[in-house]
Design a protein around this motif. Structure first.
Motif, PDB file in Angstrom:
ATOM      1  N   THR A 195       6.138  37.269  32.383  1.00  0.00           N
ATOM      2  CA  THR A 195       5.935  38.628  31.875  1.00  0.00           C
ATOM      3  C   THR A 195       5.705  39.614  33.025  1.00  0.00           C
ATOM      4  O   THR A 195       6.285  40.710  33.040  1.00  0.00           O
ATOM      5  CB  THR A 195       4.760  38.640  30.878  1.00  0.00           C
ATOM      6  OG1 THR A 195       5.102  37.759  29.800  1.00  0.00           O
ATOM      7  CG2 THR A 195       4.502  40.034  30.337  1.00  0.00           C
ATOM      8  N   SER A 228      12.107  36.229  31.015  1.00  0.00           N
ATOM      9  CA  SER A 228      11.809  35.512  29.773  1.00  0.00           C
ATOM     10  C   SER A 228      11.285  34.119  30.071  1.00  0.00           C
ATOM     11  O   SER A 228      11.547  33.545  31.120  1.00  0.00           O
ATOM     12  CB  SER A 228      13.072  35.390  28.923  1.00  0.00           C
ATOM     13  OG  SER A 228      14.069  34.676  29.622  1.00  0.00           O
ATOM     14  N   SER A 232       3.794  35.878  26.438  1.00  0.00           N
ATOM     15  CA  SER A 232       5.174  36.034  26.901  1.00  0.00           C
ATOM     16  C   SER A 232       5.792  37.274  26.279  1.00  0.00           C
ATOM     17  O   SER A 232       5.947  37.351  25.064  1.00  0.00           O
ATOM     18  CB  SER A 232       6.016  34.824  26.493  1.00  0.00           C
ATOM     19  OG  SER A 232       5.382  33.636  26.875  1.00  0.00           O
ATOM     20  N   GLN A 233       6.148  38.213  27.104  1.00  0.00           N
ATOM     21  CA  GLN A 233       6.763  39.420  26.559  1.00  0.00           C
ATOM     22  C   GLN A 233       8.104  39.082  25.914  1.00  0.00           C
ATOM     23  O   GLN A 233       8.427  39.567  24.841  1.00  0.00           O
ATOM     24  CB  GLN A 233       6.947  40.446  27.663  1.00  0.00           C
ATOM     25  CG  GLN A 233       7.322  41.781  27.077  1.00  0.00           C
ATOM     26  CD  GLN A 233       7.541  42.817  28.138  1.00  0.00           C
ATOM     27  OE1 GLN A 233       7.585  42.541  29.326  1.00  0.00           O
ATOM     28  NE2 GLN A 233       7.690  44.046  27.703  1.00  0.00           N
ATOM     29  N   THR A 234       8.875  38.259  26.594  1.00  0.00           N
ATOM     30  CA  THR A 234      10.177  37.862  26.051  1.00  0.00           C
ATOM     31  C   THR A 234      10.199  36.347  25.958  1.00  0.00           C
ATOM     32  O   THR A 234      10.138  35.664  26.977  1.00  0.00           O
ATOM     33  CB  THR A 234      11.311  38.355  26.967  1.00  0.00           C
ATOM     34  OG1 THR A 234      11.129  39.756  27.185  1.00  0.00           O
ATOM     35  CG2 THR A 234      12.669  38.116  26.331  1.00  0.00           C
TER      36      THR A 234
END
Ligand SMILES: Cc1cc2nc3c(=O)[nH]c(=O)nc-3n(C[C@H](O)[C@H](O)[C@H](O)COP(=O)(O)O)c2cc1C
Lengths: 227, 444
Positions: free
Chosen positions: B114, B119, B135-137
Motif C-alpha cells: 500500500t 497490489s 491492502s489498498q489494492t
C-alpha cells in the motif's frame, strides 16, 4: 410479483436487478421466463427472495447463492448452486456435473438425477438428490450432508473429509478412504430432518451411511498407494 | 618403483552422485516419503542475469536522471472490467496464502504494498480481515481448493485471480502440513485441525478453456463486471496457455516461471517440472501479439524477480508488470543472518532455510505458531517491503532512462542482448556483440 422475460431482457438485466434487491427485507417473488439454458442465471444473489426459473438453466445457475430460494423448473447445467453460502436451490429436473460444488451452506434439492462429481469439495451445504448420482461424487467433500435416494456411481466420497453421506440405493464403489459407517440414532435423526426439509417421504432406516475412514489425514508411507 | 611412496589419488565426489544426491537417497530410504520444502528451484538456470541492456550512445539519447520523467505506472484489467486497477509501480506482490504465512506476514505485505502504491494478493485459504484492511489494492485468488471462498470477499476484492497453476508446481495442488493447520487456519478452510492438507490440482466445476470462459462470465456476473479477472498459469506451454486464457476472456494473464516460490511442494516437482521464467516470456508475448492483444490483455511475469534490472528486463521482453514472492519475504525478514543460531538449531543456515512447511520459521513469517509469528512487527516489516519496492522501481527507472525511455513500458527487446547462446535463444535477443539470435533467420 416481478416477471422478467429473457427473450427480450438480457442476463445482465436479470442479475443486475437481483443484486440490487435489499439484503435484509423480503421482496415479492420473481419469475424468469425463457431462460433457454443461459449460463450464470441468478448467480450471486444475496437477498431473501424467491426466484422461479421457468425452463432449463445452463452452467452455474444460482452460483454462490446467499439467502435466496431459487427454483429451476427444468434441468440445470454444470455447477448448479456452486459455492452456495445459504438459501435453497431446487432443481425440478436433472442436474449436470459438479452440482453444489464447494458450497458452504444452504440446501440443494434435485428432483431428478445428478451427474458426476455431485457435491465435489462441498464445505457445509446439504444436498438431497431424489434420483441417482454419477461417479466421483463427494470427492474431497469437507463438510455438510449428501443424501441420495437412488444409487451412487463409482468412487463415491474419494478422499472425503467430514461430510456425511446417506445413500438408499446401491453404491457402485467407494473411493479412497470412504467407508460404510454405522447408522446411529443421531444419524437417523439428522437424516429425517434433511428428508423433511427436502419434502421427501422416505424412511431413514432404508439408508446406509458413508464417511471418512480418516486413514489419509496424515501422510504415512504405508498409504502411499492411495495418494 | 618405491612401493612406500606411491602418489595417492584424492578422494573424489561424483558429479552425478554428489553429496546432496547421496543425502537425499539416505533420507528417502529412511522415511519412505518424498522430500517437501518451500521456495523455488535451487538449480542454476538461464535467467535475467544472462541478459544485458545496451544503453544509449550515438544512435540513442538517454534521459537525464532525476530531471526527465520516466513513468512507472501501470493499468491492469482494461479489457472488460468496469473498474481496472491503476498501480504506481509495475512490481506487485504475488499470491501467498494465510496458512502458509502468518497473519502478521500477510498484514506486512499489505502495508508494504500500500505504501508503494501497488497490489497484494490473497492465496489458498481465503481472505483475512487484517490483509483486506491493510491492502489498498487486493487481488483475490480463486483456487481449485476454494478454501474460504466467499462471495462477500469476492465483492470486497479489487481483482480476481483464477489460479490454474504455479511455476513451482505446474499441474500440482497445494499442500499444508498438519503443523500449520492451527484452529484459525482449519476453520477458514473447513478442515479438521492438524491434518496434512493436500488440496486439489484441478478446479472442481470446470475443466478446460471452454468451461473457463463460462466460469469467468459467472465471476463477472456475480461482481457486476466491475473487477479485473486474472488467470494465473505456471510456465509450461506459455504460447498456448496464454492464447487460451485470452480466449477464455481474461483481462490479465499471470505467468509464473519455474523459479517461482512455493510454500510447500515436493522437491522433485519444484526442480523438474515447468520451464524457466526467461524461456516463457517471449512465447507468451508472441501469443498476445498474434491475437492483437499485447497491452490490451496485460501480462504479469513472476518467478525469480530480485532487483530493478530483472523488472526492467521482464518489461523489455514484453511484460506489463511483474510479481514477487520470495524477494518480498526476504524484505520482511526471511532467512535473516541475524537469526543464524536458530537456523542452525533447525539443521539449516541463513539463506538456505526452506523447511517452511514445518511451521518453525524463526523469522515468524512462514509459521502459525503464535509465539514465533509475534516476532514479526507488521508495521516495521511493511516499511522494509515498501523501501525494497521503491528500490526496485528506482533501479528499473535508472535503466530505462539510460536506454532513453520516458516510461518503463517503452523498454523493448531491441534494448537487450544476451550473454549466452541459451539466453539468446530463449529471450530471442542477439548474443552480445553479434546479430545472432539462435533459431531465428537473418542476423548481421
Ligand atoms: C510462501 C509462499 C506461498 C505461496 N502461496 C501461493 C498461493 O497460495 N497461490 C499461488 O497462486 N501462488 C502461491 N505462491 C507462489 C507465488 O504467488 C508466486 O508465483 C511466486 O512466489 C513468484 O516467484 P518468486 O517467489 O520467485 O518471486 C506462493 C509462494 C510462496 C513463496
Amino acid at each position: 410479483m416481478t416477471t422478467l422475460d429473457l427473450s427480450t431482457a438480457t442476463r445482465r438485466d436479470l442479475n443486475g436487478a437481483l443484486h440490487a434487491l435489499p439484503k435484509d427485507a423480503p421482496t415479492a417473488d420473481w419469475t424468469v421466463l425463457h431462460p433457454e439454458g443461459q449460463h450464470a442465471l441468478a448467480a450471486g444473489v444475496n437477498a431473501p427472495v424467491t426466484v422461479t426459473i421457468k425452463g432449463h438453466a445452463g452452467y452455474y445457475c444460482a452460483g454462490m447463492n446467499q439467502q435466496a430460494t431459487i427454483i429451476i423448473e427444468g434441468n440445470a447445467g454444470v455447477g448448479v448452486a456452486e459455492n452456495m453460502m445459504s438459501g435453497t436451490v431446487h432443481v425440478k429436473g436433472d442436474a449436470s456435473q459438479a452440482a453444489g460444488a464447494t458450497a458452504h451452506g444452504g440446501l440443494l434439492v434435485i428432483d431428478g438425477n445428478a451427474s458426476a462429481r455431485c457435491g465435489i469439495s462441498m464445505k457445509g451445504v446439504d444436498i438431497v438428490v431424489k434420483g441417482s448420482i454419477g461417479p466421483m461424487s463427494a470427492f474431497m467433500a469437507q463438510s455438510g450432508r449428501l443424501v441420495v435416494l437412488g444409487d451412487a456411481g463409482d468412487a463415491l466420497g474419494d478422499s472425503i473429509y467430514e461430510t456425511h453421506i446417506y445413500v438408499r440405493g446401491s453404491v457402485k464403489s467407494l473411493g479412497a478412504d470412504c467407508v460404510a459407517k454405522e447408522m446411529r440414532a443421531e444419524h437417523l435423526a439428522e437424516l429425517a430432518e434433511l428428508l423433511a426439509a427436502a419434502g421427501v417421504d422416505a424412511r431413514p432406516e432404508e439408508f446406509s451411511r458413508y464417511g471418512s475412514g480418516r486413514t489419509l489425514y496424515n501422510f504415512h508411507v504405508d498409504n502411499a498407494g492411495a495418494y | 618403483m618405491d612401493i612406500n611412496n606411491i602418489p595417492q589419488t584424492l578422494p573424489r565426489f561424483s558429479a552425478t552422485f554428489d553429496p546432496a544426491t547421496l543425502a537425499e537417497i539416505r533420507r528417502a530410504a529412511a522415511t519412505g516419503i518424498y522430500d517437501i520444502r518451500g521456495g523455488g528451484t535451487k538449480r542454476k538456470l538461464p535467467h535475467f542475469d544472462d541478459l544485458l541492456f545496451l544503453g544509449a550512445s550515438m544512435s540513442r539519447y538517454p534521459l537525464e536522471g532525476y530531471r526527465e520523467k520516466c513513468g512507472t505506472d501501470v493499468w491492469l484489467g482494461t479489457r472488460f472490467a468496469k473498474k481496472p486497477i491503476h498501480l504506481k509501480t509495475p512490481v506487485t506482490i504475488a499470491g501467498m496464502s494465510f496458512g502458509a504465512l502468518s497473519g502478521q506476514a500477510k498484514e506486512a505485505l499489505g502495508r508494504g504494498a500500500t505504501i508503494a502504491g501497488t497490489s497484494t494478493t490473497t492465496g489458498d485459504g481465503g481472505m483475512t480481515p487484517e490483509e483486506r484492511g491493510q491492502s489498498q489494492t487486493l487481488v483475490y485468488q480463486y483456487l481449485p481448493s476454494r478454501y474460504g471462498m466467499n462471495p462477500d470477499d469476492l465483492r470486497k476484492a479489487d481483482a480476481i485471480e483464477v489460479v490454474v497453476g504455479q511455476g513451482a508446481k505446474p499441474g500440482g495442488g497445494g499442500m499444508l502440513l498438519g503443523q500449520k493447520i492451527s484452529d484459525r487456519v482449519a476453520e477458514m478452510r473447513t478442515l479438521p485441525k492438524g491434518i496434512d492438507q493436500r488440496s486439489a490440482c484441478r478446479h472442481p466445476d470446470w475443466t478446460g478453456p471452454d468451461d473457463l470462459e463460462i466460469k469467468i462470465e459467472e465471476l463477472r456476473e456475480i461482481t457486476d463486471w466491475e473487477k479485473p479477472i486474472y488467470v494465473k498459469v505456471g510456465a509450461t506451454r506459455p504460447y498456448y496457455d496464454v492464447a487460451l486464457a485470452v480466449k477464455a476472456g481474461a483481462d490479465v494473464v499471470v505467468l509464473d516461471g519455474m523459479q517461482g516460490g512455493t510454500a510447500a511442494t515436493q522437491e522433485v516437482f519444484i526442480e523438474h517440472v515447468g520451464i524457466p521464467t526467461l524461456a516463457a516470456i517471449r512465447p507468451a508475448v508472441q501469443a498476445l501479439q498474434d491475437l492483437g492483444m499485447h497491452r490490451k490483455v496485460q501480462l504479469i511475469v513472476s518467478g525469480g524477480i530480485r532487483n530493478g534490472a530483472d523488472v526492467a528486463k521482464a518489461l523489455a521482453l514484453g511484460a506489463d508488470a511483474v510479481a514477487i514472492g520470495t524477494a518480498a519475504l526476504v524484505a520482511l525478514g526471511d532467512n535473516d543472518p541475524a537469526l543464524e543460531a536458530e537456523y542452525r538449531k533447525l539443521g539449516s543456515t541463513a539463506g538456505a532455510y526452506d523447511d517452511w512447511h514445518e511451521g518453525k520459521d524463526p523469522a515468524g513469517i512462514t509459521t502459525q505458531d503464535p509465539l514465533l509469528a509475534a516476532r514479526l512487527d507488521p508495521v516495521a516489516a511493511g516499511r522494509r517491503l515498501a523501501n525494497y519496492l521503491a528500490v526496485l522501481t528506482l533501479e528499473a527507472q535508472t535503466i530505462a532512462r539510460a536506454c532513453g525511455k520516458s516510461h518503463l513500458h517503452n523498454l523493448e527487446p531491441e534494448d537487450l542482448v544476451a550473454l549466452t547462446i541459451e539466453a539468446a535463444a530463449m529471450a530471442r535477443v542477439p548474443l552480445a556483440g553479434t546479430g545472432w539470435i539462435p533459431g531465428m533467420a537473418g542476423g548481421m
